[in-house]
Design a protein around this motif. Structure first.
Motif, PDB file in Angstrom:
ATOM      1  N   THR A 172       7.084  -4.275   8.299  1.00  0.00           N
ATOM      2  CA  THR A 172       7.966  -4.130   7.130  1.00  0.00           C
ATOM      3  C   THR A 172       8.405  -5.482   6.561  1.00  0.00           C
ATOM      4  OG1 THR A 172       9.582  -3.481   8.799  1.00  0.00           O
ATOM      5  CG2 THR A 172       8.920  -1.798   7.239  1.00  0.00           C
ATOM      6  N   CYS A 173       8.158  -6.585   7.283  1.00  0.00           N
ATOM      7  CA  CYS A 173       8.454  -7.915   6.726  1.00  0.00           C
ATOM      8  C   CYS A 173       7.226  -8.497   6.034  1.00  0.00           C
ATOM      9  CB  CYS A 173       8.900  -8.879   7.834  1.00  0.00           C
ATOM     10  SG  CYS A 173      10.606  -8.608   8.309  1.00  0.00           S
ATOM     11  N   TYR A 174       6.162  -7.711   5.894  1.00  0.00           N
ATOM     12  CA  TYR A 174       4.918  -8.243   5.341  1.00  0.00           C
ATOM     13  C   TYR A 174       5.176  -9.012   4.029  1.00  0.00           C
ATOM     14  CZ  TYR A 174       0.477  -8.855   3.152  1.00  0.00           C
ATOM     15  OH  TYR A 174      -0.591  -9.443   2.532  1.00  0.00           O
ATOM     16  N   GLY A 175       4.666 -10.224   3.962  1.00  0.00           N
ATOM     17  CA  GLY A 175       4.731 -11.011   2.731  1.00  0.00           C
ATOM     18  C   GLY A 175       5.977 -11.864   2.581  1.00  0.00           C
ATOM     19  N   GLU A 176       7.006 -11.617   3.403  1.00  0.00           N
ATOM     20  CA  GLU A 176       8.254 -12.398   3.254  1.00  0.00           C
ATOM     21  C   GLU A 176       8.000 -13.887   3.436  1.00  0.00           C
ATOM     22  OE1 GLU A 176      11.538 -11.151   5.677  1.00  0.00           O
ATOM     23  OE2 GLU A 176      11.777  -9.267   4.581  1.00  0.00           O
ATOM     24  N   ASP A 177       7.067 -14.226   4.331  1.00  0.00           N
ATOM     25  CA  ASP A 177       6.822 -15.646   4.613  1.00  0.00           C
ATOM     26  C   ASP A 177       6.148 -16.362   3.447  1.00  0.00           C
ATOM     27  OD1 ASP A 177       4.804 -13.834   5.365  1.00  0.00           O
ATOM     28  OD2 ASP A 177       3.789 -15.345   6.545  1.00  0.00           O
ATOM     29  N   PHE A 178       5.512 -15.625   2.532  1.00  0.00           N
ATOM     30  CA  PHE A 178       5.062 -16.320   1.318  1.00  0.00           C
ATOM     31  C   PHE A 178       5.776 -15.808   0.081  1.00  0.00           C
ATOM     32  CE2 PHE A 178       1.942 -12.966   1.118  1.00  0.00           C
ATOM     33  CZ  PHE A 178       1.186 -13.003   2.281  1.00  0.00           C
ATOM     34  N   GLY A 179       7.016 -15.394   0.287  1.00  0.00           N
ATOM     35  CA  GLY A 179       7.922 -15.164  -0.834  1.00  0.00           C
ATOM     36  C   GLY A 179       7.740 -13.866  -1.589  1.00  0.00           C
ATOM     37  N   LEU A 180       6.967 -12.908  -1.003  1.00  0.00           N
ATOM     38  CA  LEU A 180       6.780 -11.630  -1.684  1.00  0.00           C
ATOM     39  C   LEU A 180       7.991 -10.743  -1.446  1.00  0.00           C
ATOM     40  CD1 LEU A 180       3.235 -10.076  -1.112  1.00  0.00           C
ATOM     41  CD2 LEU A 180       4.318 -10.722  -3.251  1.00  0.00           C
ATOM     42  N   LYS A 181       8.492 -10.120  -2.496  1.00  0.00           N
ATOM     43  CA  LYS A 181       9.565  -9.138  -2.320  1.00  0.00           C
ATOM     44  C   LYS A 181       8.902  -7.758  -2.244  1.00  0.00           C
ATOM     45  CE  LYS A 181      14.012  -7.817  -4.432  1.00  0.00           C
ATOM     46  NZ  LYS A 181      14.000  -6.548  -3.855  1.00  0.00           N
ATOM     47  N   ASP A 182       9.342  -6.940  -1.324  1.00  0.00           N
ATOM     48  CA  ASP A 182       8.721  -5.628  -1.122  1.00  0.00           C
ATOM     49  C   ASP A 182       7.204  -5.759  -0.951  1.00  0.00           C
ATOM     50  OD1 ASP A 182      10.664  -3.520  -0.972  1.00  0.00           O
ATOM     51  OD2 ASP A 182      11.244  -4.067  -2.992  1.00  0.00           O
ATOM     52  N   GLY A 183       6.817  -6.737  -0.152  1.00  0.00           N
ATOM     53  CA  GLY A 183       5.397  -7.022   0.042  1.00  0.00           C
ATOM     54  C   GLY A 183       4.631  -5.839   0.610  1.00  0.00           C
ATOM     55  N   LEU A 184       5.224  -5.130   1.583  1.00  0.00           N
ATOM     56  CA  LEU A 184       4.502  -4.002   2.178  1.00  0.00           C
ATOM     57  C   LEU A 184       4.283  -2.900   1.136  1.00  0.00           C
ATOM     58  CD1 LEU A 184       3.200  -2.671   4.624  1.00  0.00           C
ATOM     59  CD2 LEU A 184       5.437  -1.737   5.244  1.00  0.00           C
ATOM     60  N   ALA A 185       5.303  -2.633   0.332  1.00  0.00           N
ATOM     61  CA  ALA A 185       5.156  -1.604  -0.708  1.00  0.00           C
ATOM     62  C   ALA A 185       4.039  -1.998  -1.672  1.00  0.00           C
ATOM     63  CB  ALA A 185       6.477  -1.430  -1.458  1.00  0.00           C
ATOM     64  N   GLN A 186       4.012  -3.270  -2.053  1.00  0.00           N
ATOM     65  CA  GLN A 186       2.955  -3.733  -2.980  1.00  0.00           C
ATOM     66  C   GLN A 186       1.573  -3.594  -2.340  1.00  0.00           C
ATOM     67  OE1 GLN A 186       3.423  -7.469  -5.098  1.00  0.00           O
ATOM     68  NE2 GLN A 186       5.597  -7.496  -4.606  1.00  0.00           N
ATOM     69  N   LEU A 187       1.511  -3.954  -1.067  1.00  0.00           N
ATOM     70  CA  LEU A 187       0.217  -3.881  -0.376  1.00  0.00           C
ATOM     71  C   LEU A 187      -0.257  -2.422  -0.259  1.00  0.00           C
ATOM     72  CD1 LEU A 187      -1.937  -5.508   1.239  1.00  0.00           C
ATOM     73  CD2 LEU A 187      -0.631  -4.934   3.294  1.00  0.00           C
ATOM     74  N   LEU A 188       0.658  -1.540   0.115  1.00  0.00           N
ATOM     75  CA  LEU A 188       0.285  -0.120   0.262  1.00  0.00           C
ATOM     76  C   LEU A 188      -0.206   0.446  -1.066  1.00  0.00           C
ATOM     77  CD1 LEU A 188       3.235   1.105   2.532  1.00  0.00           C
ATOM     78  CD2 LEU A 188       0.826   1.042   3.184  1.00  0.00           C
ATOM     79  N   ALA A 189       0.509   0.109  -2.143  1.00  0.00           N
ATOM     80  CA  ALA A 189       0.104   0.625  -3.461  1.00  0.00           C
ATOM     81  C   ALA A 189      -1.303   0.142  -3.802  1.00  0.00           C
ATOM     82  CB  ALA A 189       1.104   0.178  -4.522  1.00  0.00           C
ATOM     83  N   ARG A 190      -1.572  -1.108  -3.482  1.00  0.00           N
ATOM     84  CA  ARG A 190      -2.903  -1.673  -3.789  1.00  0.00           C
ATOM     85  C   ARG A 190      -3.984  -1.000  -2.942  1.00  0.00           C
ATOM     86  NH1 ARG A 190      -6.978  -2.823  -5.054  1.00  0.00           N
ATOM     87  NH2 ARG A 190      -8.013  -4.803  -5.483  1.00  0.00           N
ATOM     88  N   LEU A 191      -3.686  -0.772  -1.668  1.00  0.00           N
ATOM     89  CA  LEU A 191      -4.679  -0.128  -0.795  1.00  0.00           C
ATOM     90  C   LEU A 191      -4.931   1.314  -1.235  1.00  0.00           C
ATOM     91  CD1 LEU A 191      -3.541  -1.449   2.729  1.00  0.00           C
ATOM     92  CD2 LEU A 191      -5.346  -2.344   1.260  1.00  0.00           C
ATOM     93  N   ALA A 192      -3.876   1.979  -1.690  1.00  0.00           N
ATOM     94  CA  ALA A 192      -4.025   3.382  -2.131  1.00  0.00           C
ATOM     95  C   ALA A 192      -4.953   3.475  -3.333  1.00  0.00           C
ATOM     96  CB  ALA A 192      -2.658   3.962  -2.484  1.00  0.00           C
ATOM     97  N   GLU A 193      -5.038   2.380  -4.103  1.00  0.00           N
ATOM     98  CA  GLU A 193      -5.854   2.411  -5.328  1.00  0.00           C
ATOM     99  C   GLU A 193      -7.324   2.081  -5.080  1.00  0.00           C
ATOM    100  OE1 GLU A 193      -3.685  -0.319  -7.702  1.00  0.00           O
ATOM    101  OE2 GLU A 193      -2.089   1.148  -8.088  1.00  0.00           O
ATOM    102  N   ILE A 194      -7.671   1.679  -3.881  1.00  0.00           N
ATOM    103  CA  ILE A 194      -9.088   1.371  -3.617  1.00  0.00           C
ATOM    104  C   ILE A 194      -9.905   2.652  -3.813  1.00  0.00           C
ATOM    105  CG2 ILE A 194     -10.760   0.686  -1.831  1.00  0.00           C
ATOM    106  CD1 ILE A 194      -8.531  -1.010  -0.565  1.00  0.00           C
ATOM    107  N   GLU A 195     -10.950   2.537  -4.584  1.00  0.00           N
ATOM    108  CA  GLU A 195     -11.740   3.735  -4.879  1.00  0.00           C
ATOM    109  C   GLU A 195     -12.651   4.064  -3.711  1.00  0.00           C
ATOM    110  OE1 GLU A 195     -13.660   3.831  -8.625  1.00  0.00           O
ATOM    111  OE2 GLU A 195     -11.801   3.309  -9.681  1.00  0.00           O
ATOM    112  N   THR A 196     -12.626   5.339  -3.303  1.00  0.00           N
ATOM    113  CA  THR A 196     -13.483   5.791  -2.205  1.00  0.00           C
ATOM    114  C   THR A 196     -14.098   7.121  -2.608  1.00  0.00           C
ATOM    115  OG1 THR A 196     -11.554   6.847  -1.192  1.00  0.00           O
ATOM    116  CG2 THR A 196     -12.141   4.686  -0.351  1.00  0.00           C
ATOM    117  N   PRO A 197     -15.302   7.425  -2.106  1.00  0.00           N
ATOM    118  CA  PRO A 197     -15.953   8.678  -2.523  1.00  0.00           C
ATOM    119  C   PRO A 197     -15.215   9.919  -2.017  1.00  0.00           C
ATOM    120  CG  PRO A 197     -17.311   7.467  -0.920  1.00  0.00           C
ATOM    121  CD  PRO A 197     -16.153   6.589  -1.265  1.00  0.00           C
ATOM    122  N   GLN A 198     -14.522   9.803  -0.889  1.00  0.00           N
ATOM    123  CA  GLN A 198     -13.766  10.939  -0.346  1.00  0.00           C
ATOM    124  C   GLN A 198     -12.294  10.555  -0.194  1.00  0.00           C
ATOM    125  OE1 GLN A 198     -16.487  10.028   1.995  1.00  0.00           O
ATOM    126  NE2 GLN A 198     -17.928  11.356   0.924  1.00  0.00           N
TER     127      GLN A 198
END
Ligand code: SF4
Length: 452
Positions: free
Chosen positions: A177-203
């Motif tokens: 849950t601290c993901y990204g704090e060390d390089f200044g990202l706010k809500d880094g985990l939320a941003q990362l999850l949103a990005r991963l959810a958008e990866i296109e997959t056939p299933q």
């Protein structure tokens, strides 16, 4: 494992076939240390009477007891600490190497990798180390300061894993849950999850993160999980205790009331969410009143899954110096009582599931009998939350890695039983890759071994 296979070595789970034995260890708590030592001694026997020429010990036990292992275990040929993983090839080949790199280790998307899980799910580490001061925990001493992997490195690895047929990615780290704090990202985990959810997959795919630190669970994180279908509605949030005085001595803060309000907010934001937690029974100074507070909390919180650890008095931890140590028998009784409260909660929740249709990821045949298959709902994390037993199916034969609908037909205290329904997705058959045990064994060409 990735570096070794890239170099041309072959991995085997059979110690009698290996030329080099590698035991990866843990030293977090006493039972883990004992298991690690037992495995080293067991592997040493294979070196004594079998074909193995080298025995290597890797991981946290090395960080903590390097000198003791060197002194007391002469059968061990080399040690690899948690920051020396890049030396694994030379150490397995018996090449004398220069002094270890003093930098803290963090793998990235180009690090060669072999999946040690069945091919349809994978773990992905997004950060390493921890800066929290929990007094019972020795992890920060051996894993170092918190550092996150680069955002694009995680996205790139996830994209590759999905393209290889992985259906479920579980993000891990000591402190996700601290993901990204060390390089200044706010809500880094939320941003990362949103990005991963958008990866296109056939299933359809599942993305889950594990081990939320309670006061780092932001509204943005919860909203993001609620918003994306690919983000599983599941929160694993170790609370450790519910009595404020105990939490204060643990240097974690908060209280049962604060946690109950947080749980309420999680449930309001993410309908149908499953919440898992773990507690420590018998922390130094835990009184009968503290324990009763914890029992009342467990009853009130009605969590979906719960684990209880017995307090382990580690000599380098902050809590080692605390007074009021609780005796082993009381700890065992308290652990039993907590689990009996949870068993009733689990039974009642499971009964309500009978008759429902849920989506499951088919795992494979049951390890206990070929007559049953197993599958997991998205609200069951791999290897920790158990499986649904499948005793019947309609339509196509089940195959590992399918996502299919399942009707729940029976409920037990912790287990559910169900019938797989005719598949609605195109059949994708992914064979279960060979499971590699925690101690991974390396087969190495004899010509690459040093003369001894
Ligand atoms: S947050 Fe977890 S890893 Fe970090 S110190 Fe606390 S218990 Fe240990």
């Amino acid at each position: 494992m990735g570096q070794l296979t890239e170099r041309g070595h072959e991995l085997t789970p059979r110690p009698d076939q290996a030329d080099v034995l590698v035991v990866n260890t843990c030293s977090f708590i006493d039972p883990a240390k004992q298991e690690s030592i037992d495995t080293i001694l067991e592997m040493a026997e294979y070196k004594r009477v079998g074909r193995a020429k080298r025995l290597i010990v890797a991981g946290c036990l090395v960080e903590r007891y390097r000198g003791d292992i060197k002194k007391d275990m002469p059968e061990v040929d080399a040690l690899i600490g948690t920051n020396e993983i890049d030396r694994i090839v030379e150490v397995c080949e018996g090449i004398d190497s220069p002094a270890p790199n003093p930098d803290l280790y963090l793998y990235h998307d180009l690090t060669p990798r072999v999946l040690a899980t069945p091919r349809h799910f994978a773990y992905m580490k997004i950060a390493e180390g921890c800066d929290h001061p929990c007094t019972f925990c020795v992890i920060p001493q051996y894993r170092g300061k918190f550092r996150s992997r680069r955002f694009e490195s995680v996205v790139s690895e996830a994209t590759r894993l999905f393209s290889q047929g992985v259906r479920e990615i579980n993000l891990i780290g000591q402190d996700t849950t601290c993901y990204g704090e060390d390089f200044g990202l706010k809500d880094g985990l939320a941003q990362l999850l949103a990005r991963l959810a958008e990866i296109e997959t056939p299933q359809p795919k599942w993305v889950r993160f594990l081990y939320a630190y309670p006061n780092k669970v932001t509204q943005k994180l919860l909203d993001t999980i609620a918003e994306h279908a690919a983000l599983v509605k599941y929160i694993d949030m170790p609370l450790q205790h519910a009595s404020a005085p105990v939490l204060k001595r643990m240097k974690r803060g908060a209280s049962g009331d604060i946690f109950l309000r947080l749980i309420e907010r999680i449930r309001q934001t993410i309908p149908g969410v499953a919440i898992r937690t773990s507690f420590i029974a018998g922390f130094p100074g835990e009184t009968d009143v503290d324990f009763e507070t914890l029992c009342q909390f467990v009853d009130a919180a009605q969590l979906d899954r719960l684990g209880v650890f017995s307090y382990s008095d580690e000599d380098t931890s902050g809590s080692f110096a605390l007074d009021g140590k609780v005796d082993a028998r009381t700890i065992a009784n308290r652990k039993r009582k907590l689990m009996s409260i949870q068993r009733k909660i689990s039974r009642a929740k499971n009964k309500k599931m009978v008759g429902r249709e849920v989506s499951v990821l088919v795992e494979g045949t049951s390890p206990d009998t070929d007559l049953l298959w197993t599958g997991r709902m998205s609200t069951q994390a791999p290897e920790i939350d158990g499986n649904i037993l499948i005793n019947d199916f309609e339509g196509a034969d089940p195959a590992p890695g399918q996502m299919r609908q399942l009707r729940i037909t029976e409920a037990h205290d912790y287990d559910l039983i169900g019938t797989l329904l005719a598949s609605t997705e195109s059949e994708v058959r992914i064979p279960i890759s060979r499971m590699l045990p925690p101690s991974t064994l390396i087969k190495i060409a004899p010509s690459q071994l040093p003369a001894r």
